[in-house]
Each structure stands twice: as C-alpha cells, then as structure tokens.
Write an enzyme that holds these catalytic residues in place. Sequence first.
Site, PDB file in Angstrom:
ATOM      1  N   LYS A  70      15.655  -2.895  -2.686  1.00 45.10           N
ATOM      2  CA  LYS A  70      14.701  -2.033  -3.395  1.00 45.10           C
ATOM      3  C   LYS A  70      13.635  -1.500  -2.432  1.00 45.10           C
ATOM      4  CE  LYS A  70      11.965  -6.065  -4.775  1.00 45.10           C
ATOM      5  NZ  LYS A  70      11.734  -7.061  -5.831  1.00 45.10           N
TER       6      LYS A  70
ATOM      7  N   ARG B 262       7.047 -11.882 -17.368  1.00 43.90           N
ATOM      8  CA  ARG B 262       6.837 -10.529 -16.865  1.00 43.90           C
ATOM      9  C   ARG B 262       7.794  -9.615 -17.617  1.00 43.90           C
ATOM     10  NH1 ARG B 262       7.745  -9.258 -10.475  1.00 43.90           N
ATOM     11  NH2 ARG B 262       9.922  -9.541 -11.078  1.00 43.90           N
TER      12      ARG B 262
ATOM     13  N   TYR C 262     -13.006   7.800  15.965  1.00 44.04           N
ATOM     14  CA  TYR C 262     -13.993   8.142  14.931  1.00 44.04           C
ATOM     15  C   TYR C 262     -15.151   7.148  14.929  1.00 44.04           C
ATOM     16  CZ  TYR C 262     -10.776  11.514  12.841  1.00 44.04           C
ATOM     17  OH  TYR C 262      -9.960  12.583  12.607  1.00 44.04           O
TER      18      TYR C 262
END
Length: 337
Positions: A33, A118, A245
Amino acid sequence: MSEIIISKQAYFHNLTQITNKVGSKDKVFVVLKDNAYGHGAVIMAGLASKFGIKTAVVRTHKEAKEISKFFENIIILSHIPNGSENKNFIYAINSLKALNLIKPKTKVHLAIDTLMHRNGLSLDEISKAFKIAKKRNIKILGAYTHYRSSDEMSGEFVIQKENFAKAKAQITDLCKIYGFKKPVFHSHNSAATERDSEFDDGVRVGIAQFGYAQFDESLNLKPVLSLWADKISDRILKKGESVGYGGVFSAPKDMKIACYDLGYGDGLLRYNGIGELNLDGGVKMLGKMSMDSFSCEDMGDRICVFEDAKTFAEFFGTISYDILVKLKPNIKRTIKD
Ligand SMILES: *Cc1c(COP(=O)(O)O)cnc(C)c1O
C-alpha cells in the site's frame, strides 16, 4: 538528480528470512500500500513476484490495478463499495453495510474486529454477514484480523489471537453450511510475525519486507531503500557567514560546503536548522532545509542522505514508516542487483 536505490539483494534476503520463519512463500502476503511504503509499488511488485510471492495487499482499487499483472491475488483493504468492484480483486469487508452495497459476485475477505475497534465485523455479526452474502451472491473467500498492539509487549496480542481463533472456527463452519470454499485466513503484520513462532494463517508483512525489525534481531533484516542526492554547487562559507533561509547556521571557521538537490518538496520532513541532523556518513545538514535542496559540508558529487530511515525517524520523533512513505513518487527509483 536525487535518486532512490532499491537493493534487490536486501529485498530478497528479507523475503527469504520471513519465508523461512513463516514456513512457505504462499503464506507471505506482501503489503504494498501507499506506493509500497514509498519504495515504489510497481518496482516492488515486480521484485516480489520474481521472488515467488503470490498475494499482495493494497489500500485502494487504483493501487490494485497498478500491480495487477504481478500477483494471483490482490487484497484491497480500504475500498468503500461504489459498484465499480472488479471481479479479479478481493475486497476487505469492513462493515455489514459494505456487504450490502458491494457488487454481486465480488470476491471478499471479511475483516474481523478482534479488539482494535477500527474496522471490521464483530464476532456476533459474522453469521449475519453470511446471510447477506448468500442473498446477494457475494463470494466470501476468507477472513482476517489486525493486531493493535503486536509491537507492544502486552497481553492484548494473546486476547486478540483467541478472539480470532473463535471467529475462524465460526467462519469455517459457516463456509461449509453456505457452500463456500474452505476459507483463507490471515492475521499477522510485521511485528506480530517477528514476535510469534507458529503460523497457521497467512501473514501480511509491510515494514519487515523493507528491512525494519522491531523485535526479532535473528531475522537480520536489511533496509532495502537508500536515498541519494546530487550536488548542485559548492562554495567556501567563510568564518561568520551563514547559509540558507534566515541564516540560522553560521560557519565557526572557513568551510567548504555544497548544496544538494533534495528537499522537503521531495517528501522529506523539513529540518529547521535546529539540532543535529546526521546524514549517512555522519555529516550534518547545515541551516534550514529548502523545498528542493539542502546544504552540508561538501561530500563530492553525490551524497547518501540515508541508508536506514531510522536516523531521520529518531531525529524527528517519528517512526520509519512515516519517513519512507512520504518519499514522493517523482523521485527517480532504480533497482540495484
Ligand atoms: C498496513 C497494514 C499491514 C502491514 O503492517 P506492517 O506493520 O507494516 O507490517 C497489515 N495489515 C493491515 C490491515 C494493514 O493496514
């Protein structure tokens, strides 16, 4: 260009170790997945199939289609029935409602809720599921459960195993009564596979196939993915000058630094310049990470960012899964034998 290198040797080693522990290749279901946890679904599917794995587990219909040619069985975990179900795939049934909505003749595995709460059917919904399946002509081919704390040393793992054993007995009987074939069962994820020693069912291994062990050191798993970046430019950062930065890193002495072509736009978590983030080989990232680049001591044309996602996971206070799965599909992926 930055690059992900997939070690075929490490992957086959891990699959061999897992297969030896579980008993046969047929019982090892690879979970691919989310772009195979960031490794690249099509690449990993090709390798798993070459190794002899027959069953893959994915999240969506789209993922299943992408790798369909590589496997005999593809189980889809999180599909919400919408009438587009494909007769070649196996769909997880996460609720009775899903069983009422899914297209007739579709192949399914029942998800059984054994404690995680779940998804899935409770034990007392199982007989109802068979009634619906019979009425609507849905093919129940098997069932599975998922352990919620197999990575913790608690007794809950044992309770869930007992609950699943009860569900299996019930389902085996119901399959006979309703004229379905002998059901396929699967349960263990990676941590449970590491932790247990007897395997009657299939195992759904995700992270372990990619080389990350939590308990069983004897498996000696090896990380499959390494992440590399290429130099865009280099310069001397003079003592007192700052890079990037906000200029959060200032050189304590003259330093030769380089800028490499990988940043948080590629899916890395953003390093804000605070604390010491080690790259492979022990050099440190210097200053804030940019969207498409980072700076560090000049290490030549190419630098290994990590060979083991654990270094980044520990720095950012997360798990290796989280570091790997975020690596964007646009990063070039190459298999090394
Ligand atoms: C993701 C997932 C797995 C694999 O988990 P790992 O911890 O990576 O082995 C297994 N089963 C289900 C239901 C999952 O969602």
